[in-house]
Design a protein around this motif. Sequence first.
Motif, PDB file in Angstrom:
ATOM      1  N   ALA A 104       1.011  -0.889   0.243  1.00  0.00           N
ATOM      2  CA  ALA A 104      -0.328  -0.497   0.153  1.00  0.00           C
ATOM      3  C   ALA A 104       1.032   1.457  -0.049  1.00  0.00           C
ATOM      4  CB  ALA A 104      -0.641  -0.191   1.132  1.00  0.00           C
ATOM      5  N   LEU A 105       1.560   0.970   1.051  1.00  0.00           N
ATOM      6  CA  LEU A 105       2.886   2.610   0.580  1.00  0.00           C
ATOM      7  C   LEU A 105       3.445   2.294  -0.322  1.00  0.00           C
ATOM      8  CD1 LEU A 105       4.064   2.033   4.459  1.00  0.00           C
ATOM      9  CD2 LEU A 105       3.279   4.058   3.391  1.00  0.00           C
ATOM     10  N   ASP A 106       4.084   1.567  -0.673  1.00  0.00           N
ATOM     11  CA  ASP A 106       5.044   1.694  -2.688  1.00  0.00           C
ATOM     12  C   ASP A 106       4.660   1.726  -3.730  1.00  0.00           C
ATOM     13  OD1 ASP A 106       7.139   0.888  -0.577  1.00  0.00           O
ATOM     14  OD2 ASP A 106       7.115  -1.211  -1.237  1.00  0.00           O
ATOM     15  N   VAL A 107       3.252   1.834  -3.638  1.00  0.00           N
ATOM     16  CA  VAL A 107       2.625   1.831  -4.891  1.00  0.00           C
ATOM     17  C   VAL A 107       1.399   2.877  -4.353  1.00  0.00           C
ATOM     18  CG1 VAL A 107       0.517   0.420  -6.351  1.00  0.00           C
ATOM     19  CG2 VAL A 107       2.925  -1.149  -5.653  1.00  0.00           C
ATOM     20  N   GLY A 108       0.228   2.631  -3.392  1.00  0.00           N
ATOM     21  CA  GLY A 108      -0.885   3.718  -3.022  1.00  0.00           C
ATOM     22  C   GLY A 108       0.389   4.886  -2.572  1.00  0.00           C
ATOM     23  N   VAL A 153      -2.232  -0.474  -6.537  1.00  0.00           N
ATOM     24  CA  VAL A 153      -2.317  -1.687  -5.423  1.00  0.00           C
ATOM     25  C   VAL A 153      -2.759  -2.936  -5.131  1.00  0.00           C
ATOM     26  CG1 VAL A 153      -2.701  -1.941  -2.926  1.00  0.00           C
ATOM     27  CG2 VAL A 153      -2.216   0.227  -4.083  1.00  0.00           C
ATOM     28  N   MET A 154      -3.972  -3.075  -5.993  1.00  0.00           N
ATOM     29  CA  MET A 154      -4.531  -4.282  -5.827  1.00  0.00           C
ATOM     30  C   MET A 154      -3.856  -5.547  -6.902  1.00  0.00           C
ATOM     31  SD  MET A 154      -8.731  -4.490  -5.469  1.00  0.00           S
ATOM     32  CE  MET A 154      -9.112  -2.446  -5.725  1.00  0.00           C
ATOM     33  N   GLU A 155      -3.163  -4.833  -7.941  1.00  0.00           N
ATOM     34  CA  GLU A 155      -2.620  -5.843  -9.127  1.00  0.00           C
ATOM     35  C   GLU A 155      -0.883  -6.180  -8.459  1.00  0.00           C
ATOM     36  OE1 GLU A 155      -3.597  -7.294 -12.324  1.00  0.00           O
ATOM     37  OE2 GLU A 155      -5.291  -6.365 -10.993  1.00  0.00           O
ATOM     38  N   ALA A 156      -0.327  -5.729  -7.784  1.00  0.00           N
ATOM     39  CA  ALA A 156       1.177  -5.308  -7.388  1.00  0.00           C
ATOM     40  C   ALA A 156       0.165  -6.835  -5.878  1.00  0.00           C
ATOM     41  CB  ALA A 156       1.074  -4.205  -6.478  1.00  0.00           C
ATOM     42  N   ALA A 157      -0.570  -6.305  -5.392  1.00  0.00           N
ATOM     43  CA  ALA A 157      -0.717  -7.581  -3.750  1.00  0.00           C
ATOM     44  C   ALA A 157      -1.020  -9.112  -4.613  1.00  0.00           C
ATOM     45  CB  ALA A 157      -2.048  -6.944  -3.420  1.00  0.00           C
ATOM     46  N   LYS A 158      -1.482  -8.874  -5.689  1.00  0.00           N
ATOM     47  CA  LYS A 158      -2.045 -10.620  -6.398  1.00  0.00           C
ATOM     48  C   LYS A 158      -0.228 -11.156  -6.494  1.00  0.00           C
ATOM     49  CE  LYS A 158      -5.251  -9.502  -9.077  1.00  0.00           C
ATOM     50  NZ  LYS A 158      -6.316  -9.315 -10.573  1.00  0.00           N
ATOM     51  N   SER A 159       1.141 -10.372  -6.722  1.00  0.00           N
ATOM     52  CA  SER A 159       1.388 -11.465  -7.206  1.00  0.00           C
ATOM     53  C   SER A 159       3.132 -11.000  -5.872  1.00  0.00           C
ATOM     54  CB  SER A 159       2.885 -10.796  -8.518  1.00  0.00           C
ATOM     55  OG  SER A 159       3.059  -9.443  -7.914  1.00  0.00           O
ATOM     56  N   ALA A 160       1.591 -10.588  -4.847  1.00  0.00           N
ATOM     57  CA  ALA A 160       3.245 -11.136  -3.641  1.00  0.00           C
ATOM     58  C   ALA A 160       3.251 -11.702  -2.860  1.00  0.00           C
ATOM     59  CB  ALA A 160       3.044  -9.131  -3.225  1.00  0.00           C
ATOM     60  N   VAL A 161       2.265 -12.228  -2.853  1.00  0.00           N
ATOM     61  CA  VAL A 161       1.798 -13.443  -2.396  1.00  0.00           C
ATOM     62  C   VAL A 161       2.818 -15.035  -2.433  1.00  0.00           C
ATOM     63  CG1 VAL A 161      -0.543 -14.864  -1.127  1.00  0.00           C
ATOM     64  CG2 VAL A 161      -0.835 -12.295  -1.745  1.00  0.00           C
TER      65      VAL A 161
END
Length: 221
Positions: A135-139, A208-216
């Motif tokens: 959230a901080l990095d992307v949003g 943010v949501m797109e970046a989170a998908k690959s971070a899990v």
Amino acid sequence: MSNKHSIRMSGLGGQGVVTAAHILGNAATKDGLVSTVNPFFGAEKRLAPAESYVRIDSESIHERGEVLYPDIIMIFHPHVITMGKCYTMPFFDGLQENGIILANSEEFPQLSEDELQKLAQLNAKLYYFSATQVALDVGGTELATNMAMLGGLLGVKQLVSSESLKDALTERFGGGKFVASGTTAALDDALKGKYEKITQLIDQNMEVMEAAKSAVKEFVI
């Protein structure tokens, strides 16, 4: 493939648990599914335990209120696990067999041997990532942590489409008819204040949501 899911979101006040539940439920409806959303919290204040429950189905839903037997549990803050800041103890109580747990944490919070054994017996799938950091990095703000959690969820289980999530996000922050409680409305306003335009809020939170998908990452029991 079944479209029936019961999601329990556990976090702390100020993390947007209620907002995330509303957006997820609305996105499911926009995908042609049926959904119900029920928030639950005690004192409406920052860092107090907060939970929200989302039911999604392709048929009519007759259950209301607390989700006692979730197939998905979302942990918005590690203190839900490590400090017992939740209304359900243990935090995975009622988790269905083959259920999913997604935690916002740099590492999956430490569990006791007994907890690990019970989760193994359920054949539970455990996932984690730092939603707050994404959230901080992307949003550009930790107020987007709840959006990162929704993205992480889609990374492990495609409950709704990205298009419907964007529509639900736009409706929530773009002047829709949703009536929030005082504290939730204040959080909405705080998030809006982080961006110059609503379109920027929508676009960056979708990123943010797109970046989170690959971070899990998966935590293997």
